[in-house]
Write a protein that holds these residues in place. Structure first.
Motif, PDB file in Angstrom:
ATOM      1  N   PRO A  92      26.554 -62.569 -31.482  1.00  0.00           N
ATOM      2  CA  PRO A  92      27.612 -63.584 -31.568  1.00  0.00           C
ATOM      3  C   PRO A  92      28.602 -63.402 -30.425  1.00  0.00           C
ATOM      4  N   VAL A  93      29.278 -64.456 -30.059  1.00  0.00           N
ATOM      5  CA  VAL A  93      30.166 -64.421 -28.895  1.00  0.00           C
ATOM      6  C   VAL A  93      31.203 -63.304 -29.003  1.00  0.00           C
ATOM      7  N   ALA A  94      31.844 -63.175 -30.156  1.00  0.00           N
ATOM      8  CA  ALA A  94      32.887 -62.160 -30.315  1.00  0.00           C
ATOM      9  C   ALA A  94      32.311 -60.754 -30.142  1.00  0.00           C
ATOM     10  N   LYS A  95      31.154 -60.511 -30.732  1.00  0.00           N
ATOM     11  CA  LYS A  95      30.506 -59.203 -30.616  1.00  0.00           C
ATOM     12  C   LYS A  95      30.082 -58.950 -29.170  1.00  0.00           C
ATOM     13  N   ARG A  96      29.552 -59.987 -28.534  1.00  0.00           N
ATOM     14  CA  ARG A  96      29.113 -59.869 -27.145  1.00  0.00           C
ATOM     15  C   ARG A  96      30.288 -59.498 -26.229  1.00  0.00           C
ATOM     16  N   ASN A  97      31.409 -60.183 -26.418  1.00  0.00           N
ATOM     17  CA  ASN A  97      32.577 -59.909 -25.588  1.00  0.00           C
ATOM     18  C   ASN A  97      33.100 -58.494 -25.819  1.00  0.00           C
ATOM     19  N   ASP A  98      33.056 -58.058 -27.065  1.00  0.00           N
ATOM     20  CA  ASP A  98      33.513 -56.700 -27.373  1.00  0.00           C
ATOM     21  C   ASP A  98      32.637 -55.660 -26.678  1.00  0.00           C
ATOM     22  N   LEU A  99      31.323 -55.880 -26.701  1.00  0.00           N
ATOM     23  CA  LEU A  99      30.408 -54.943 -26.048  1.00  0.00           C
ATOM     24  C   LEU A  99      30.617 -54.918 -24.537  1.00  0.00           C
ATOM     25  N   LEU A 100      30.819 -56.093 -23.952  1.00  0.00           N
ATOM     26  CA  LEU A 100      31.073 -56.159 -22.510  1.00  0.00           C
ATOM     27  C   LEU A 100      32.351 -55.402 -22.147  1.00  0.00           C
ATOM     28  N   ASN A 101      33.365 -55.573 -22.979  1.00  0.00           N
ATOM     29  CA  ASN A 101      34.632 -54.882 -22.733  1.00  0.00           C
ATOM     30  C   ASN A 101      34.461 -53.366 -22.827  1.00  0.00           C
ATOM     31  N   ARG A 102      33.634 -52.927 -23.788  1.00  0.00           N
ATOM     32  CA  ARG A 102      33.395 -51.487 -23.953  1.00  0.00           C
ATOM     33  C   ARG A 102      32.597 -50.920 -22.772  1.00  0.00           C
ATOM     34  N   ILE A 103      31.624 -51.697 -22.293  1.00  0.00           N
ATOM     35  CA  ILE A 103      30.866 -51.242 -21.120  1.00  0.00           C
ATOM     36  C   ILE A 103      31.790 -51.128 -19.918  1.00  0.00           C
ATOM     37  N   LEU A 104      32.674 -52.123 -19.750  1.00  0.00           N
ATOM     38  CA  LEU A 104      33.615 -52.118 -18.622  1.00  0.00           C
ATOM     39  C   LEU A 104      34.542 -50.918 -18.672  1.00  0.00           C
ATOM     40  N   GLY A 105      34.979 -50.565 -19.865  1.00  0.00           N
ATOM     41  CA  GLY A 105      35.943 -49.476 -19.996  1.00  0.00           C
ATOM     42  C   GLY A 105      35.319 -48.124 -20.275  1.00  0.00           C
ATOM     43  N   MET A 106      33.996 -48.031 -20.169  1.00  0.00           N
ATOM     44  CA  MET A 106      33.317 -46.773 -20.494  1.00  0.00           C
ATOM     45  C   MET A 106      33.696 -45.694 -19.489  1.00  0.00           C
ATOM     46  N   GLY A 107      34.195 -44.597 -19.999  1.00  0.00           N
ATOM     47  CA  GLY A 107      34.604 -43.502 -19.124  1.00  0.00           C
ATOM     48  C   GLY A 107      33.555 -42.420 -19.033  1.00  0.00           C
ATOM     49  N   GLN A 108      33.990 -41.238 -18.669  1.00  0.00           N
ATOM     50  CA  GLN A 108      33.088 -40.101 -18.510  1.00  0.00           C
ATOM     51  C   GLN A 108      32.537 -39.673 -19.868  1.00  0.00           C
ATOM     52  N   ILE A 109      31.249 -39.449 -19.927  1.00  0.00           N
ATOM     53  CA  ILE A 109      30.589 -38.987 -21.149  1.00  0.00           C
ATOM     54  C   ILE A 109      29.987 -37.622 -20.864  1.00  0.00           C
ATOM     55  N   SER A 110      30.317 -36.668 -21.687  1.00  0.00           N
ATOM     56  CA  SER A 110      29.846 -35.302 -21.441  1.00  0.00           C
ATOM     57  C   SER A 110      28.335 -35.212 -21.624  1.00  0.00           C
ATOM     58  N   PRO A 111      27.675 -34.295 -20.932  1.00  0.00           N
ATOM     59  CA  PRO A 111      26.229 -34.111 -21.101  1.00  0.00           C
ATOM     60  C   PRO A 111      25.841 -33.831 -22.539  1.00  0.00           C
ATOM     61  N   GLN A 112      26.705 -33.135 -23.288  1.00  0.00           N
ATOM     62  CA  GLN A 112      26.399 -32.824 -24.671  1.00  0.00           C
ATOM     63  C   GLN A 112      26.342 -34.089 -25.528  1.00  0.00           C
ATOM     64  N   VAL A 113      27.270 -35.017 -25.275  1.00  0.00           N
ATOM     65  CA  VAL A 113      27.273 -36.275 -26.024  1.00  0.00           C
ATOM     66  C   VAL A 113      26.053 -37.110 -25.659  1.00  0.00           C
ATOM     67  N   VAL A 114      25.734 -37.153 -24.366  1.00  0.00           N
ATOM     68  CA  VAL A 114      24.547 -37.893 -23.925  1.00  0.00           C
ATOM     69  C   VAL A 114      23.303 -37.325 -24.597  1.00  0.00           C
ATOM     70  N   GLU A 115      23.211 -36.023 -24.665  1.00  0.00           N
ATOM     71  CA  GLU A 115      22.062 -35.385 -25.307  1.00  0.00           C
ATOM     72  C   GLU A 115      21.982 -35.766 -26.776  1.00  0.00           C
ATOM     73  N   ALA A 116      23.126 -35.790 -27.456  1.00  0.00           N
ATOM     74  CA  ALA A 116      23.148 -36.154 -28.867  1.00  0.00           C
ATOM     75  C   ALA A 116      22.715 -37.609 -29.068  1.00  0.00           C
ATOM     76  N   LEU A 117      23.164 -38.489 -28.172  1.00  0.00           N
ATOM     77  CA  LEU A 117      22.795 -39.902 -28.275  1.00  0.00           C
ATOM     78  C   LEU A 117      21.296 -40.096 -28.035  1.00  0.00           C
ATOM     79  N   GLU A 118      20.758 -39.417 -27.036  1.00  0.00           N
ATOM     80  CA  GLU A 118      19.326 -39.522 -26.762  1.00  0.00           C
ATOM     81  C   GLU A 118      18.507 -38.966 -27.919  1.00  0.00           C
ATOM     82  N   SER A 119      18.967 -37.842 -28.461  1.00  0.00           N
ATOM     83  CA  SER A 119      18.258 -37.232 -29.583  1.00  0.00           C
ATOM     84  C   SER A 119      18.259 -38.157 -30.789  1.00  0.00           C
ATOM     85  N   GLY A 120      19.421 -38.771 -31.067  1.00  0.00           N
ATOM     86  CA  GLY A 120      19.503 -39.704 -32.190  1.00  0.00           C
ATOM     87  C   GLY A 120      18.609 -40.908 -31.992  1.00  0.00           C
ATOM     88  N   LEU A 121      18.598 -41.435 -30.767  1.00  0.00           N
ATOM     89  CA  LEU A 121      17.752 -42.588 -30.460  1.00  0.00           C
ATOM     90  C   LEU A 121      16.288 -42.240 -30.654  1.00  0.00           C
TER      91      LEU A 121
END
Length: 328
Positions: free
Chosen positions: A152-181
């Motif tokens: 939906p448009v509202a959800k889409r805009n929220d995701l775009l805003n989050r991608i735009l504002g995405m900051g540094q992600i630690s390797p540990q968090v990335v590992e956890a996200l990949e493992s969960g996926l």
């Protein structure tokens, strides 16, 4: 040490830069000494590593050696570090090598990209918005653009805003996200057969339309699990399509009186199929009772059939019979 992006490099990031500076041939010998977890940390650090200039490289080298020879101008990029590590590991891996674990973890994004849009969108809708935004960003702009059209448009805009504002992600968090996926979408644990048996039993007892809807939802969030469960969906009438050997294994564990009760009201073809799997003496007893059926409550017949279906699922879950060609 601060980089041009005003951020101090982490230890793994410094190691990646130094390996890149050494060149592929010399780095190869060093990378062979890394264990899979260390390799994962190194590559994940490269995901968030800023570009390193020649001047910044000198500071890193001084930290390790206090001096560094003159060389060509240097520019260290994250993609170069990732490419260096994956190329070296791919060239040097052998059958059963511990680096298989590293390679497999890197494939999770390729596996995700290979899924149909509806499955990816369904999975993302069950994630937190920030996690979904990270996954979209990892898939690349072209695929992310196609997937975002399903929101939906509202959800889409929220995701775009989050991608735009995405900051540094630690390797540990990335590992956890990949493992969960990996665990949620691609890992079918054989030790989970009891879970599949239980869910298949629940779906078997639902109305057909309800069962289809439930399976469609499971397929949107855990496609591998859903496929395993789908193969175990089984109705009493499916005994007609069960291979003779599997039917014999099944009926060996079912009391004759329960078999007779379950066969009450079934057609002649199904009765003949099931009775053919009984021992001669048991078959004669069952045939005699079916010719003069007792007046039993319908609920008892339903329960007897359910018991037999549950036995089919347990045997299939234990790998003792194959119902893939007979399941509903």
């Amino acid at each position: 040490m601060q980089t041009g992006n005003s951020r101090a490099l982490s230890g793994p990031e410094k190691v990646g830069v130094l390996l890149l500076a050494l060149g592929k041939q010399r780095a190869s010998g060093l990378l062979k000494k890394f264990n899979p977890e260390e390799l994962n940390i190194l590559v994940r650090s490269a995901e968030i590593m800023p570009t390193i200039t020649a001047a910044e490289l000198e500071g890193i080298v001084e930290e390790f050696e206090n001096q560094f020879g003159q060389g060509a101008p240097f520019l260290g990029r994250a993609e170069d570090v990732r490419r260096l590590v994956t190329d070296v590991i791919s060239e040097n891996r052998s059958s059963g090598d511990a680096s298989d674990q590293f390679i497999a973890r890197q494939d999770v994004w390729a596996q995700l990209a290979a899924l149909p849009d509806d499955i990816i969108v369904g999975h993302f809708q069950n994630q937190s918005p920030q996690v979904a935004a990270y996954y979209l960003d990892r898939l690349g702009s072209e695929r992310a653009s196609a997937l975002l059209k399903s929101f939906p448009v509202a959800k889409r805009n929220d995701l775009l805003n989050r991608i735009l504002g995405m900051g540094q992600i630690s390797p540990q968090v990335v590992e956890a996200l990949e493992s969960g996926l990996h665990d949620e979408l691609f890992d079918v644990d054989r030790r989970s057969s009891d879970k599949y048996v239980s869910l298949a039993g629940i779906l078997n007892n639902m109305d057909k339309e309800e069962s289809i809807q439930a399976l469609e939802y499971l397929a949107s969030v855990k496609p591998k699990d859903a496929e395993a469960i789908r193969k175990m969906l089984f109705k009493f009438e499916d005994l007609l399509r069960l291979p003779a050997r599997a039917l014999t294994v099944l009926m060996d564990g079912i009391p004759v009186e329960r078999t007779v009760l379950a066969l009450q009201g079934t057609d002649a073809e199904l009765q003949t199929k099931v009775l053919s799997a009984l021992a001669p003496r048991a078959r004669r007893m069952a045939e005699a009772e079916l010719q003069s059926p007792a007046n039993v409550p319908p609920r008892d017949i339903v329960d007897a059939r359910r018991t037999i279906v549950d036995s089919v699922l347990r045997l299939a879950g234990d790998g003792l019979i194959d119902i893939s060609g007979a399941a509903a």
